[in-house]
Design a protein around this motif. Structure first.
Motif, PDB file in Angstrom:
ATOM      1  N   GLU A   1      32.342  52.227  37.052  1.00  0.00           N
ATOM      2  CA  GLU A   1      31.406  51.489  36.204  1.00  0.00           C
ATOM      3  C   GLU A   1      31.072  50.101  36.750  1.00  0.00           C
ATOM      4  OE1 GLU A   1      29.637  52.527  33.714  1.00  0.00           O
ATOM      5  OE2 GLU A   1      30.471  54.538  33.866  1.00  0.00           O
ATOM      6  N   SER A   2      31.701  49.693  37.865  1.00  0.00           N
ATOM      7  CA  SER A   2      31.335  48.412  38.466  1.00  0.00           C
ATOM      8  C   SER A   2      29.855  48.428  38.825  1.00  0.00           C
ATOM      9  CB  SER A   2      32.167  48.164  39.731  1.00  0.00           C
ATOM     10  OG  SER A   2      31.670  47.038  40.433  1.00  0.00           O
ATOM     11  N   CYS A   3      29.161  47.363  38.500  1.00  0.00           N
ATOM     12  CA  CYS A   3      27.731  47.324  38.818  1.00  0.00           C
ATOM     13  C   CYS A   3      27.501  47.082  40.295  1.00  0.00           C
ATOM     14  CB  CYS A   3      27.028  46.257  37.981  1.00  0.00           C
ATOM     15  SG  CYS A   3      27.352  44.559  38.495  1.00  0.00           S
ATOM     16  N   GLY A   4      28.557  46.677  41.033  1.00  0.00           N
ATOM     17  CA  GLY A   4      28.440  46.499  42.464  1.00  0.00           C
ATOM     18  C   GLY A   4      27.844  45.172  42.884  1.00  0.00           C
ATOM     19  N   TRP A   5      27.654  44.262  41.946  1.00  0.00           N
ATOM     20  CA  TRP A   5      26.957  43.023  42.252  1.00  0.00           C
ATOM     21  C   TRP A   5      27.803  42.087  43.124  1.00  0.00           C
ATOM     22  CZ3 TRP A   5      22.385  41.476  42.864  1.00  0.00           C
ATOM     23  CH2 TRP A   5      22.017  40.128  42.781  1.00  0.00           C
ATOM     24  N   CYS A   6      29.125  41.999  42.849  1.00  0.00           N
ATOM     25  CA  CYS A   6      29.956  41.100  43.663  1.00  0.00           C
ATOM     26  C   CYS A   6      30.984  41.922  44.448  1.00  0.00           C
ATOM     27  CB  CYS A   6      30.631  40.029  42.802  1.00  0.00           C
ATOM     28  SG  CYS A   6      31.903  40.595  41.692  1.00  0.00           S
ATOM     29  N   THR A   7      31.271  41.444  45.660  1.00  0.00           N
ATOM     30  CA  THR A   7      32.115  42.190  46.586  1.00  0.00           C
ATOM     31  C   THR A   7      33.527  42.457  46.060  1.00  0.00           C
ATOM     32  OG1 THR A   7      30.867  41.263  48.418  1.00  0.00           O
ATOM     33  CG2 THR A   7      32.986  42.253  48.948  1.00  0.00           C
ATOM     34  N   PRO A   8      34.214  41.453  45.477  1.00  0.00           N
ATOM     35  CA  PRO A   8      35.588  41.737  45.016  1.00  0.00           C
ATOM     36  C   PRO A   8      35.659  42.918  44.053  1.00  0.00           C
ATOM     37  CG  PRO A   8      35.152  39.381  44.979  1.00  0.00           C
ATOM     38  CD  PRO A   8      33.839  40.055  45.270  1.00  0.00           C
ATOM     39  N   CYS A   9      34.723  42.983  43.140  1.00  0.00           N
ATOM     40  CA  CYS A   9      34.723  44.070  42.151  1.00  0.00           C
ATOM     41  C   CYS A   9      34.297  45.394  42.808  1.00  0.00           C
ATOM     42  CB  CYS A   9      33.787  43.706  40.997  1.00  0.00           C
ATOM     43  SG  CYS A   9      33.760  44.881  39.638  1.00  0.00           S
ATOM     44  N   ARG A  10      33.222  45.334  43.589  1.00  0.00           N
ATOM     45  CA  ARG A  10      32.667  46.556  44.196  1.00  0.00           C
ATOM     46  C   ARG A  10      33.658  47.215  45.142  1.00  0.00           C
ATOM     47  NH1 ARG A  10      28.553  44.333  46.662  1.00  0.00           N
ATOM     48  NH2 ARG A  10      29.629  44.159  48.675  1.00  0.00           N
ATOM     49  N   GLU A  11      34.347  46.411  45.948  1.00  0.00           N
ATOM     50  CA  GLU A  11      35.272  46.957  46.934  1.00  0.00           C
ATOM     51  C   GLU A  11      36.713  47.021  46.419  1.00  0.00           C
ATOM     52  OE1 GLU A  11      34.056  48.184  49.643  1.00  0.00           O
ATOM     53  OE2 GLU A  11      32.024  47.409  49.330  1.00  0.00           O
ATOM     54  N   GLY A  12      37.079  46.039  45.590  1.00  0.00           N
ATOM     55  CA  GLY A  12      38.467  45.942  45.152  1.00  0.00           C
ATOM     56  C   GLY A  12      38.885  47.016  44.167  1.00  0.00           C
ATOM     57  N   LEU A  13      38.031  47.303  43.189  1.00  0.00           N
ATOM     58  CA  LEU A  13      38.419  48.291  42.184  1.00  0.00           C
ATOM     59  C   LEU A  13      38.598  49.695  42.767  1.00  0.00           C
ATOM     60  CD1 LEU A  13      36.373  47.175  39.022  1.00  0.00           C
ATOM     61  CD2 LEU A  13      38.821  46.931  39.456  1.00  0.00           C
ATOM     62  N   PRO A  14      37.691  50.176  43.644  1.00  0.00           N
ATOM     63  CA  PRO A  14      37.940  51.495  44.261  1.00  0.00           C
ATOM     64  C   PRO A  14      39.236  51.512  45.084  1.00  0.00           C
ATOM     65  CG  PRO A  14      35.637  50.884  44.519  1.00  0.00           C
ATOM     66  CD  PRO A  14      36.350  49.664  44.004  1.00  0.00           C
ATOM     67  N   TRP A  15      39.539  50.391  45.749  1.00  0.00           N
ATOM     68  CA  TRP A  15      40.769  50.320  46.542  1.00  0.00           C
ATOM     69  C   TRP A  15      41.981  50.450  45.626  1.00  0.00           C
ATOM     70  CZ3 TRP A  15      41.853  50.779  51.457  1.00  0.00           C
ATOM     71  CH2 TRP A  15      43.086  50.340  51.937  1.00  0.00           C
ATOM     72  N   VAL A  16      41.952  49.748  44.496  1.00  0.00           N
ATOM     73  CA  VAL A  16      43.043  49.848  43.514  1.00  0.00           C
ATOM     74  C   VAL A  16      43.179  51.289  43.007  1.00  0.00           C
ATOM     75  CG1 VAL A  16      43.687  49.219  41.157  1.00  0.00           C
ATOM     76  CG2 VAL A  16      43.001  47.438  42.774  1.00  0.00           C
ATOM     77  N   ALA A  17      42.050  51.915  42.700  1.00  0.00           N
ATOM     78  CA  ALA A  17      42.090  53.286  42.173  1.00  0.00           C
ATOM     79  C   ALA A  17      42.669  54.245  43.212  1.00  0.00           C
ATOM     80  CB  ALA A  17      40.681  53.717  41.764  1.00  0.00           C
ATOM     81  N   ARG A  18      42.301  54.060  44.498  1.00  0.00           N
ATOM     82  CA  ARG A  18      42.823  54.950  45.542  1.00  0.00           C
ATOM     83  C   ARG A  18      44.329  54.768  45.720  1.00  0.00           C
ATOM     84  NH1 ARG A  18      37.860  53.770  48.122  1.00  0.00           N
ATOM     85  NH2 ARG A  18      38.783  52.094  49.358  1.00  0.00           N
ATOM     86  N   LEU A  19      44.795  53.530  45.665  1.00  0.00           N
ATOM     87  CA  LEU A  19      46.229  53.282  45.805  1.00  0.00           C
ATOM     88  C   LEU A  19      47.012  53.932  44.666  1.00  0.00           C
ATOM     89  CD1 LEU A  19      46.856  49.588  46.974  1.00  0.00           C
ATOM     90  CD2 LEU A  19      47.416  51.725  48.156  1.00  0.00           C
TER      91      LEU A  19
END
Length: 431
Positions: A345-363
């Motif tokens: 559901e991240s809108c992808g507007w800022c890098t920390p959210c766009r890249e960080g949340l998928p990384w957390v989910a994969r871990l």
């Protein structure tokens, strides 16, 4: 409304799930608050709501009357001005606004008219998520009834006041619940948050002064005007005024939604209203205000469910709808599920959210599947800092980090067992 007693929001709901029509609503005192408000100055309405200490029911908990007071008013104020009912309810575990939209639509409408009058707005919108098809149907019907009775449109009840309400069904994204992303969506733009300041109260929809209020928040307004600020405050068991729609989901005996005094303890809601845990299941912990709040365990259940008390207990009241985890739920799997949702559901507007949340989910997924490494726990902990407030453009990623940060502390042993035993202990026990 007459006879609503200690439950102004739900005291007159019809059994069977039908909505109150306008005649039934009027019989119970509906639109009485509007008639009284029309005899008041807008500044008096703002003052009354502020003194009632109605705090925003969408989760932020900001004083509603104070929020309204930031809108420029008077003959020199920019116009047009707008009011928006935020009905984009998409927080996992949250379903309280749906009840009001479907069962008591005229209460929502009356609150919107009074709020519009208080900030001198001429147009109001119901911003509704597309999945709420029944709510959209009933809101449109109720709005048409209100126009027919003279509560909406030109020269409302002969007062000279003119207000229109429109229903906007959104495409449906979690970020649309954030007020500035909602404004962009309503303007037909990509639903991404805006930087603040300026705040919507001075520069909102199409650059004009705008107030965005939650549905439950607005539904309290007619009763505050009718009964007065002092009466409203006394409904509460704490410093926050009024009642609150509290919900419980999970393996309890009676999952559901109840209108109770603000400040009712989590234990009372869980054990008395939800009936306690279902047979064969024991309580492990709960999230007090939806999916973006920290866990509360057994020793925290006596916390009063109001904004300040829950914050002092290390969590947030949020939407007041509790998610209960029982002993059969793997906390790592539950957190993986939540973080995957927030990443999608991240809108992808800022890098920390766009890249960080998928990384957390994969871990988290790797740990749950037995492919995690010891250092992954530290990596997850670091993300709870790098995705925190001030590091991202809006509160979506920090909200996603709240349960993870809490879970890493409360369920540390569960994480370590997953890594040490190369898989989920609960799944292995079931084999």
């Amino acid at each position: 409304m007459a006879g609503v007693g200690e439950k102004p929001l739900t005291g007159r709901l019809k059994p069977g799930g039908e909505a109150l029509d306008i005649s039934e609503y009027e019989v119970y005192g509906g639109y009485k608050g509007l008639r009284k408000a029309l005899r008041m100055d807008p500044s008096e309405i703002r003052k009354e709501v502020k003194e009632a200490n109605l705090r925003g029911r969408g989760g932020a908990g900001f004083n509603t009357g104070l929020k309204w007071s930031f809108v420029p008013t008077g003959k020199d104020a920019p116009r047009p001005k707008y009011l928006i009912a935020n009905a984009d309810e998409m927080e996992p575990g949250t379903f309280k606004d749906r009840l009001l939209l479907e069962r008591n639509p005229h209460l929502v409408i009356e609150g919107m008219i009074i709020a519009s009058f208080a900030i001198e707005a001429e147009t109001a919108f119901v911003f509704l998520r597309w999945e709420y098809t029944l709510a959209a149907k009933r809101m449109r019907k109720a709005i048409a009834e209100a126009y027919e009775r003279g509560y909406l449109g030109r020269n409302i009840l002969g007062s000279g006041l003119s207000i229109d309400i429109r229903v906007h069904v959104s495409a449906g994204r979690y970020i649309c619940g954030e007020e500035t992303a909602l404004l962009n969506a309503l303007e037909g733009r990509r639903a991404i948050p805006r930087s603040k300041p300026p705040f919507p109260q001075t520069s909102g929809l199409w650059g004009r002064p705008t107030v965005v209020n939650n549905v439950e928040t607005l539904s309290n307004v007619p009763h505050i005007i009718t009964g007065g600020a002092e009466w409203y405050r006394k409904l509460s068991r704490s410093g926050d005024g009024g009642t609150k729609l509290f919900g419980v989901s999970g393996r309890v005996k009676r999952p559901g939604l109840w209108e109770l005094p603000m400040g009712t303890t989590a234990r009372e809601i869980l054990e008395e209203h939800a009936g306690g845990m279902a047979d064969g299941f024991s309580f492990r912990c709960l999230m007090p205000g939806g999916a973006s709040t920290e866990f509360i365990c057994e020793d925290g259940l006596d916390v009063k469910m109001d904004f300040d008390s829950v914050q002092k207990a290390g969590s947030r009241l949020g939407t007041g709808t509790m998610i209960v985890l029982d002993h059969t739920v793997c906390p790592v799997a539950a957190l993986h599920n939540l973080e995957r949702f927030f990443a999608e559901e991240s809108c992808g507007w800022c890098t920390p959210c766009r890249e960080g949340l998928p990384w957390v989910a994969r871990l988290l997924g790797a740990i749950e599947d037995g492919k995690g490494e010891t250092e992954d726990i530290e990596t997850l902990r670091e993300h709870t800092g790098s995705l925190w407030m001030g590091k991202t453009y809006c509160a979506l990623a920090p909200g996603a980090m709240e349960p993870l940060k809490s879970g890493l502390a409360v369920f540390r042993e569960d994480f370590e067992r997953h890594i040490r035993e190369k898989g989920c202990p609960l799944k292995m026990e079931r084999r």
